[in-house]
Write a protein that holds these residues in place. Sequence first.
Motif, PDB file in Angstrom:
ATOM      1  N   HIS A 200      -4.444  -1.935  -0.490  1.00  0.00           N
ATOM      2  CA  HIS A 200      -5.842  -2.371  -0.511  1.00  0.00           C
ATOM      3  C   HIS A 200      -5.957  -3.873  -0.294  1.00  0.00           C
ATOM      4  CE1 HIS A 200      -9.754  -3.407  -2.503  1.00  0.00           C
ATOM      5  NE2 HIS A 200     -10.129  -2.444  -1.701  1.00  0.00           N
ATOM      6  N   LYS A 201      -5.169  -4.652  -1.023  1.00  0.00           N
ATOM      7  CA  LYS A 201      -5.073  -6.100  -0.810  1.00  0.00           C
ATOM      8  C   LYS A 201      -3.638  -6.524  -1.084  1.00  0.00           C
ATOM      9  CE  LYS A 201      -9.881  -7.412  -1.799  1.00  0.00           C
ATOM     10  NZ  LYS A 201     -10.794  -8.234  -2.653  1.00  0.00           N
ATOM     11  N   ILE A 202      -3.257  -7.684  -0.533  1.00  0.00           N
ATOM     12  CA  ILE A 202      -1.909  -8.210  -0.721  1.00  0.00           C
ATOM     13  C   ILE A 202      -2.026  -9.662  -1.183  1.00  0.00           C
ATOM     14  CG2 ILE A 202      -1.639  -8.889   1.713  1.00  0.00           C
ATOM     15  CD1 ILE A 202       1.296  -7.817   1.412  1.00  0.00           C
ATOM     16  N   ASP A 217      -2.009  -0.677  -4.391  1.00  0.00           N
ATOM     17  CA  ASP A 217      -2.154   0.665  -3.816  1.00  0.00           C
ATOM     18  C   ASP A 217      -3.168   1.422  -4.667  1.00  0.00           C
ATOM     19  OD1 ASP A 217      -1.967   3.255  -2.903  1.00  0.00           O
ATOM     20  OD2 ASP A 217       0.219   3.300  -2.840  1.00  0.00           O
ATOM     21  N   ASP A 218      -4.434   1.294  -4.300  1.00  0.00           N
ATOM     22  CA  ASP A 218      -5.484   1.926  -5.112  1.00  0.00           C
ATOM     23  C   ASP A 218      -5.503   3.435  -4.937  1.00  0.00           C
ATOM     24  OD1 ASP A 218      -6.537   1.376  -2.402  1.00  0.00           O
ATOM     25  OD2 ASP A 218      -8.406   2.204  -3.163  1.00  0.00           O
ATOM     26  N   GLY A 219      -5.009   3.924  -3.795  1.00  0.00           N
ATOM     27  CA  GLY A 219      -4.987   5.360  -3.591  1.00  0.00           C
ATOM     28  C   GLY A 219      -4.016   6.061  -4.512  1.00  0.00           C
ATOM     29  N   HIS A 220      -2.856   5.457  -4.718  1.00  0.00           N
ATOM     30  CA  HIS A 220      -1.855   6.022  -5.619  1.00  0.00           C
ATOM     31  C   HIS A 220      -1.999   5.515  -7.052  1.00  0.00           C
ATOM     32  CE1 HIS A 220       0.778   6.936  -1.903  1.00  0.00           C
ATOM     33  NE2 HIS A 220       0.449   8.081  -2.443  1.00  0.00           N
ATOM     34  N   GLU A 221      -2.990   4.640  -7.290  1.00  0.00           N
ATOM     35  CA  GLU A 221      -3.314   4.146  -8.632  1.00  0.00           C
ATOM     36  C   GLU A 221      -2.223   3.246  -9.229  1.00  0.00           C
ATOM     37  OE1 GLU A 221      -6.259   4.814  -9.677  1.00  0.00           O
ATOM     38  OE2 GLU A 221      -6.872   6.734  -8.858  1.00  0.00           O
ATOM     39  N   VAL A 222      -1.528   2.484  -8.365  1.00  0.00           N
ATOM     40  CA  VAL A 222      -0.481   1.596  -8.868  1.00  0.00           C
ATOM     41  C   VAL A 222      -0.543   0.242  -8.164  1.00  0.00           C
ATOM     42  CG1 VAL A 222       1.123   3.436  -9.548  1.00  0.00           C
ATOM     43  CG2 VAL A 222       1.220   2.501  -7.212  1.00  0.00           C
TER      44      VAL A 222
END
Length: 464
Positions: A200-202, A217-222
């Motif tokens: 999502h952002k780096i 990684d907002d999709g994988h919640e980590v």
Amino acid sequence: MKIVGRAIVVGAMICGLIGVLTLIIFSGAGKVSAAQQNAAGQWVDPANRSDELVDGPYRVDPNWPKPLSTLFPEDKGWTWGAVQGVFAQNPDRIFVAMRGELPDLTNAKKAYVELDTAFGLKAHVEVPGRGMYGRNASVGPYASPGEASDDYMGVDGKDYRWKHIITVYDSQGNVREAWTQWDSLFKPDNPNVLSQGRVHKILIDPYDPEKRVWAIDDGHEVIRIFSNDGKKLLQTIGTLNTTTERNAKMTGNTGRPSYIQKTGPPSETFGRQTDIAWLPDGTFFVTDGYEETRVVKFDKNGKFLMAWGERGEVNGKEKRPGYFNTVHGIAIDNQRRLYINDRSNRRIQIFDENGKFLDQWYLGDGPTATYHIFMTADQHLWMSDGHGNFKFYKYDLNGKLLYTWGTMTPEPGGLWGTHQFGVDQDGNLYTAEVWGGRPQKFVPRKGADPALLIGQPIRAAWTK
């Protein structure tokens, strides 16, 4: 007669004086002072005072970065997908994160589709439309995978390729590093049924001398933390594909249950987290996020300390302090105050480091959609508007709007979905265009007013 004559002479003198003043004023018209320009609210390029400043006080570098097919010969026919993240460590080390590659539409043949209107008529539309972006790289059934949508229809290898998720570029747009060893780590498990994954952002902590790289990684919640060279995965914060119990029941974005139903303790899980900011001692805060409605505080080692925030009403009009919908960004000033981007409610909420509400700025009733907020070392807050006004905004820390620039166009220098941006030590601006599907580099114009350029970020522990 003498009286009349004197009146004529006096009148002539007054007219002459007015004429001289007029000449003085107009002779200096081409030498407008910086104070006069600022008072007028507009900078003028001294090289061309008629320039419409499509790219503001910058000039875009149309050759940065080089095309993917040039950088990676095996990528012929493919180009950037949705570019989510960009971070400038220095002019020769620019991190770019995207959601895979999409077919290159350059010189694509025109097609004509027939649409059914709401009135029962048939309308023929040219695709791609003239003077328009060829596609939305981020949203749609054939865009880059990774959005929380149940209508995705893309096929891997045909409609997208999950490659080159994190790459590092030099000042000329050449690849320094391609972190392809981590591509699969961020890949959506099954984009057609809402199991997501993406960067999502780096970011890099400005107080970290090791310059570790944080990939959200907002999709994988980590959140994953890598060594600066990308060779080691050092730490993972959060629990893979697991969310908070309250988020599983009802999200703050949609008002519906989360697509992730596996739950864990709120101290060990996220609800599609979006951004991170740090204090000098390494304490960090996470905006959480697309679905959860809170700010989470951790110590320097990633130990949960506290969280605050409640779910706002899903109508875009929430005004209560501490209530959120789409908590999409965070920045911290030198007084340790936290500026939180409450995007769906079109406001910035301000808190102290322990969650005490201090103030809020309402950004207006227009179609504002603030994507990224950026605190400069000279204590101004810059924002990018992604899909509302497509502009950059400069604010003082009292919430006063000082300056704005930007235009939506598919030509180089246009802005469509500026999801993250950063500035290197030479003042160059880098943008991650998530909807337009490209990273860009903007070089300050010669003679540009420094007050109108996006300032340097804080770099306390490193300069290179």
